[in-house]
Structure formats: C-alpha cells, structure tokens
Scaffold this motif. Structure first.
Motif, mmCIF file in Angstrom:
data_model
loop_
_atom_site.group_PDB
_atom_site.id
_atom_site.type_symbol
_atom_site.label_atom_id
_atom_site.label_comp_id
_atom_site.label_asym_id
_atom_site.label_seq_id
_atom_site.Cartn_x
_atom_site.Cartn_y
_atom_site.Cartn_z
ATOM 1 N N MET D 1 -22.259 -3.030 9.885
ATOM 2 C CA MET D 1 -23.270 -2.879 10.942
ATOM 3 C C MET D 1 -23.605 -4.247 11.512
ATOM 4 S SD MET D 1 -24.227 0.323 11.314
ATOM 5 C CE MET D 1 -25.943 0.431 11.869
ATOM 6 N N ALA D 2 -22.813 -4.689 12.531
ATOM 7 C CA ALA D 2 -23.059 -6.032 13.086
ATOM 8 C C ALA D 2 -22.730 -6.086 14.564
ATOM 9 C CB ALA D 2 -22.244 -7.067 12.328
ATOM 10 N N LEU D 3 -23.317 -7.094 15.228
ATOM 11 C CA LEU D 3 -22.989 -7.415 16.616
ATOM 12 C C LEU D 3 -22.138 -8.671 16.611
ATOM 13 C CD1 LEU D 3 -26.609 -7.392 18.066
ATOM 14 C CD2 LEU D 3 -24.908 -5.548 18.305
ATOM 15 N N SER D 4 -21.214 -8.781 17.559
ATOM 16 C CA SER D 4 -20.548 -10.056 17.798
ATOM 17 C C SER D 4 -21.228 -10.667 19.016
ATOM 18 C CB SER D 4 -19.061 -9.815 18.081
ATOM 19 O OG SER D 4 -18.452 -11.030 18.441
ATOM 20 N N VAL D 5 -21.802 -11.867 18.833
ATOM 21 C CA VAL D 5 -22.528 -12.486 19.941
ATOM 22 C C VAL D 5 -21.769 -13.733 20.414
ATOM 23 C CG1 VAL D 5 -24.749 -13.371 20.757
ATOM 24 C CG2 VAL D 5 -24.683 -11.619 18.971
ATOM 25 N N LEU D 6 -21.491 -13.779 21.717
ATOM 26 C CA LEU D 6 -20.716 -14.880 22.303
ATOM 27 C C LEU D 6 -21.609 -15.722 23.210
ATOM 28 C CD1 LEU D 6 -17.593 -12.840 23.555
ATOM 29 C CD2 LEU D 6 -17.965 -13.843 21.293
ATOM 30 N N TYR D 7 -21.344 -17.031 23.236
ATOM 31 C CA TYR D 7 -22.089 -17.941 24.099
ATOM 32 C C TYR D 7 -21.103 -18.708 24.979
ATOM 33 C CZ TYR D 7 -25.418 -16.847 20.418
ATOM 34 O OH TYR D 7 -26.211 -16.167 19.531
ATOM 35 N N PHE D 8 -21.429 -18.833 26.260
ATOM 36 C CA PHE D 8 -20.508 -19.498 27.184
ATOM 37 C C PHE D 8 -21.167 -20.659 27.929
ATOM 38 C CE2 PHE D 8 -18.560 -15.331 26.692
ATOM 39 C CZ PHE D 8 -17.227 -15.665 26.516
ATOM 40 N N ALA D 9 -20.301 -21.603 28.344
ATOM 41 C CA ALA D 9 -20.660 -22.680 29.267
ATOM 42 C C ALA D 9 -21.877 -23.454 28.754
ATOM 43 C CB ALA D 9 -20.861 -22.116 30.683
ATOM 44 N N ARG D 10 -22.887 -23.645 29.611
ATOM 45 C CA ARG D 10 -24.046 -24.457 29.246
ATOM 46 C C ARG D 10 -24.722 -23.925 27.964
ATOM 47 N NH1 ARG D 10 -27.465 -26.929 33.101
ATOM 48 N NH2 ARG D 10 -26.899 -25.361 34.646
ATOM 49 N N LEU D 11 -24.759 -22.598 27.810
ATOM 50 C CA LEU D 11 -25.401 -22.038 26.615
ATOM 51 C C LEU D 11 -24.616 -22.400 25.350
ATOM 52 C CD1 LEU D 11 -27.058 -20.419 28.713
ATOM 53 C CD2 LEU D 11 -27.070 -18.546 27.076
ATOM 54 N N ARG D 12 -23.312 -22.324 25.427
ATOM 55 C CA ARG D 12 -22.481 -22.656 24.265
ATOM 56 C C ARG D 12 -22.752 -24.091 23.827
ATOM 57 N NH1 ARG D 12 -17.843 -22.684 26.511
ATOM 58 N NH2 ARG D 12 -17.766 -24.952 26.579
ATOM 59 N N GLU D 13 -22.833 -24.992 24.813
ATOM 60 C CA GLU D 13 -23.060 -26.400 24.490
ATOM 61 C C GLU D 13 -24.479 -26.629 23.966
ATOM 62 O OE1 GLU D 13 -22.010 -28.759 27.870
ATOM 63 O OE2 GLU D 13 -19.869 -28.338 27.648
ATOM 64 N N ALA D 14 -25.469 -25.993 24.593
ATOM 65 C CA ALA D 14 -26.867 -26.198 24.187
ATOM 66 C C ALA D 14 -27.124 -25.636 22.791
ATOM 67 C CB ALA D 14 -27.806 -25.559 25.203
ATOM 68 N N LEU D 15 -26.464 -24.514 22.479
ATOM 69 C CA LEU D 15 -26.701 -23.848 21.188
ATOM 70 C C LEU D 15 -25.729 -24.328 20.119
ATOM 71 C CD1 LEU D 15 -27.279 -20.260 22.639
ATOM 72 C CD2 LEU D 15 -29.007 -21.964 22.017
ATOM 73 N N GLY D 16 -24.731 -25.096 20.531
ATOM 74 C CA GLY D 16 -23.754 -25.635 19.571
ATOM 75 C C GLY D 16 -22.935 -24.555 18.895
ATOM 76 N N MET D 17 -22.675 -23.477 19.613
ATOM 77 C CA MET D 17 -22.007 -22.336 18.976
ATOM 78 C C MET D 17 -21.305 -21.483 20.029
ATOM 79 S SD MET D 17 -23.979 -19.458 16.737
ATOM 80 C CE MET D 17 -24.701 -20.612 15.568
ATOM 81 N N ALA D 18 -20.090 -21.020 19.759
ATOM 82 C CA ALA D 18 -19.371 -20.177 20.723
ATOM 83 C C ALA D 18 -19.462 -18.699 20.337
ATOM 84 C CB ALA D 18 -17.907 -20.590 20.811
ATOM 85 N N GLN D 19 -19.614 -18.441 19.043
ATOM 86 C CA GLN D 19 -19.619 -17.037 18.591
ATOM 87 C C GLN D 19 -20.299 -16.936 17.246
ATOM 88 O OE1 GLN D 19 -17.820 -15.319 15.956
ATOM 89 N NE2 GLN D 19 -18.397 -13.292 16.703
ATOM 90 N N GLU D 20 -20.978 -15.842 16.999
ATOM 91 C CA GLU D 20 -21.507 -15.549 15.663
ATOM 92 C C GLU D 20 -21.614 -14.045 15.493
ATOM 93 O OE1 GLU D 20 -25.697 -16.461 14.895
ATOM 94 O OE2 GLU D 20 -26.067 -16.561 17.049
ATOM 95 N N ASP D 21 -21.628 -13.619 14.227
ATOM 96 C CA ASP D 21 -21.885 -12.199 13.953
ATOM 97 C C ASP D 21 -23.336 -12.078 13.523
ATOM 98 O OD1 ASP D 21 -19.332 -11.397 14.551
ATOM 99 O OD2 ASP D 21 -18.603 -11.715 12.511
ATOM 100 N N ILE D 22 -24.027 -11.106 14.042
ATOM 101 C CA ILE D 22 -25.421 -10.891 13.655
ATOM 102 C C ILE D 22 -25.549 -9.466 13.120
ATOM 103 C CG2 ILE D 22 -27.787 -10.668 14.532
ATOM 104 C CD1 ILE D 22 -27.238 -12.940 16.436
ATOM 105 N N ALA D 23 -26.081 -9.367 11.890
ATOM 106 C CA ALA D 23 -26.219 -8.054 11.257
ATOM 107 C C ALA D 23 -27.241 -7.232 12.021
ATOM 108 C CB ALA D 23 -26.658 -8.224 9.796
ATOM 109 N N LEU D 24 -26.903 -5.978 12.266
ATOM 110 C CA LEU D 24 -27.829 -5.086 12.969
ATOM 111 C C LEU D 24 -28.922 -4.600 12.012
ATOM 112 C CD1 LEU D 24 -25.810 -2.697 15.287
ATOM 113 C CD2 LEU D 24 -27.699 -4.194 15.898
#
Lengths: 152, 85, 152, 85
Positions: D1-24
């Motif tokens: 039970m999880a989401l795959s969360v993706l971050y792009f462009a300025r958000l990816r750089e600001a958050l220091g992360m391109a992808q993470e799994d978050i448990a629902l």
C-alpha cells in the motif's frame, strides 16, 4: 520584410532559415502554406493556373505587410506567392511571420492571409473534367478579412 | 488626355480584351462614370459589369470605388474578386 | 496524428512533406516553430536545458491533439518537442496542422501551442552570465489558454 | 500500500529528491492530504509547497487538483508550472 511573386517552387526550411538569419532574438515563427488541392467544390482538379496583375500584386502585398508591422511587434515577415501553371499538391503561397511573441506571430500571419485572399490581385483558373473555369471568390474570405476591423 | 484600362482573368475573357486606351472627357471624371460608359457598349460589357459583386476596380494599382476620380494617364484595372492564396 | 519527443533536431520541409504525404485534399497548413532566443527577460542566454516528465509528456500532448481533432475538421496534426541541451537559435518545438480550411488550421495550431504551454510537462533551465536558473511560467500563457473556454 | 511520488525541475532540486515511495494510510486519501503531510516535513518542503501558484500535481500522468483521490500504486508527480514550447 520580403514579398516575392514567382513561378518557381520554394523550399520551406530554406525560406524560414533566411527569415531567421542573424536574428537570434526570434522566439516564435508562425507560418501558413497554401497548397493546390486535387478537388475543389466537389470537382476533380487536374491543373491550376494563377494569373495576376503584375504592376499591382507586389504593391498590394507590401501594403498588407506594412499594415501588420504597424499593428504588431514583429521581427520580420515573408510572403511568397506563385503564379503560372500549378498541379495538385503544389505549393501556392507561403506566409511566415517572426516575433518574440507567439500571439503576435499567429495573428499577423492570419491577418496577412485574410487580406491576401481579398486584396491581392491573383485569380485561379481550374482545369476539371468539365472543362476550365475561374474559381469563384468566397464570401467566407470577405468575412475573415472583415473581422480585423473590430479588433486589434 | 487618356486612360489606360486593363482587364484581367474572367473579365478579360468575357470582354475579349486585355487593354485599351480610352480618351478622357468631362463625362469620365470618376470610376462610376467610366463604368457607365463601358456598360453603354452593351452585350458582354453590360452583362459583365452589371453588378458590383462581379468585379473590382483599381486605379493606379490601388483598390478604388465608384467615387474615385480619374485623371489623364491613370491606369484603371477591372477584374473579378480575387482568388489567390 | 503524430506526437514526438526527441533530442534530435528536425527538418521543417521534411516534416511538412511527411504530414502531407498521400493526402492531395489538403489545402492549408498552419505551422508554429518555437526557437531558443539568445536573450530572455533582459538576460543573455548561452544555453537551455529542457527537462520533461517522460511518462506524462506524450500522453498530455496526445490529449491536446485529440481535443483539436474534436473541435475542428482537420486532415492531420503534428507536434514535435525537443528535450535536452539546446543552444540559442535551435529549434525547440514544431506544431503543424493540415486542413482543407485555413481558419481551422490556424485556430487548431494556436490552440495546441496554448495548451502545450500550460499542460505539457516540460521545464526550461537557462544558463546566463548570472548562473543557471529555471524559467518562470508566464501569466500570459495561462490567459491564452483560458481564451478557448469562451469560444469554439 | 504505497504511492510513488516524483519531483521534477525546480522542485526536484529544492527538495533534493527525484522520487520516493510513501506508504498509504487513511490520512493520505487525497492530493490535499498528501501535500499537508509533505509540508509537515518543514524546511524546503514547507517553503516549496507553500503556495498553489508554485507547483502543479499530476496523478497517474494526468493533471490533478487537491480533491483528487489517491489509491495504492498511484504515481503522483509534483512539478513547477510548465515552461515548454
């Protein structure tokens, strides 16, 4: 600003390259290409002849281009219109407008076409199975041109 | 004291003429008066120039209307509504 | 209907020829070409990097093209958008729409650009003398897209 | 039970992360709730996701809004307003 009336065909990539030449500030180009259709008003067309009024054609097109330069902020504009004998799928006309802004480029390109269709002295004669006949002007072209008197 | 009158496309074919010189006189002072004179020739002239929907007039390569004045040396062109593009 | 995302450049004449291929009924092609400018918002731009969201980009563009097919009578439409590293004067995007009628071609082409600019997941990063920065979205693009909800 | 969360462009750089799994979990049932959870991490998360003007959300590659529901296996993408073309 370039206006050319010619019998020869043109190459789209080459013409757009010329239009852009030495102008790295151009961000947007809107273009229109008109083609000879193999059918018109339900009739098969085997050949098209474009007659024009040489002394007036260049002048009329230059007046239209001058008008769009005044209405919109443009880097450049190009109009090429062919004359003489053409066959289905042949290119007839190219209008290309370069600007920093796409809205201006689109509007100026459509404006040029609307006024070319109603103000520039070209006439098409079609060869069909029923014989040759002059193409009728369309009311929709007059309406398209009339739109521009209401808005900038 | 003359006009050069040009005919194009369907009009040239219908009138059987591409160009003619017409002597100016005080009764040919405007486009409207020239059209009246040409219609007076009858036959295809009357027919072709019957309705303003059927043709356009340019004077010295600019679109004109019935009120446009005419003077010595003017180039007047009569042609069908245009169909390029 | 063709949508392509690619690093490679494209040749305008060739792409338009492909769009027209075997369709002699096409009378009108409206096209838009977007270019890398050497200046943006008053700053010199030496390089542009285009990032995108691969799983979504194609889908988003195909949805826009499906929408224009429904709104206007078109023969075909083409969208090519480049990604990766680009230099000033490089081509970024080509949108071309073929129709029997020029009004439909112009409107569909402008509609695709307006929605590409607001719905398709591409992001530009510019290299300038002051360093690299992400390009800001412009309100004018949102306004351009909003126009289409009022009219057909 | 999880989401795959993706971050792009300025958000990816600001958050220091391109992808993470978050448990629902039952408190992550909509986009709005996921955003609330991410903002709760503080720092760049709070800042980057502070205003709806600063980012967009897609769920399964389609533009979403705060009310869009989330379910197991969804791909959620957060990115700045787009700037292609």
């Amino acid at each position: 600003m370039t206006v050319r009336i010619q019998e020869a065909d043109f190459d789209l990539s080459q013409e757009i390259a010329n239009l852009r030449q030495a102008r790295p500030q151009i961000g947007a180009i809107a273009a229109f290409i008109g083609l000879v259709r193999d059918v018109n008003a339900g009739e098969a067309v085997s050949e098209l002849t474009l007659e024009h009024y040489p002394a007036m054609t260049q002048k009329a097109l230059e007046a239209i281009v001058a008008e769009v330069k005044q209405r919109w902020q443009l880097d450049d504009a190009l109009v090429i219109h062919r004359i003489g004998r053409l066959l289905p799928t042949d290119q007839i006309v190219l209008v290309a407008v370069a600007s920093s802004h796409r809205g201006a480029a689109f509007q100026a390109c459509e404006f040029i076409m609307d006024f070319l269709k109603t103000q520039a002295p070209f006439w098409k004669k079609e060869q069909t199975p029923a014989g040759a006949h002059w193409v009728e002007a369309r009311d929709s072209d007059a309406l398209s041109a009339a739109r521009w008197s209401d808005k900038k | 004291m003359a006009l050069s009158v040009l005919y194009f496309a369907r009009l040239r074919e219908a009138l059987g003429m591409a160009q003619e010189d017409i002597a100016l006189n005080p009764k040919l002072a405007t486009v409207a008066e020239l059209l009246e004179y040409l219609r007076g020739r009858g036959g295809p002239w009357q027919e072709t120039l019957a309705s303003a929907r059927l043709f356009r007039v340019a004077v010295n390569q600019e679109m004109a209307d019935p009120a446009t004045p005419l003077k010595d040396g003017d180039e007047v062109a009569l042609f069908p509504p245009v169909t390029g593009g």
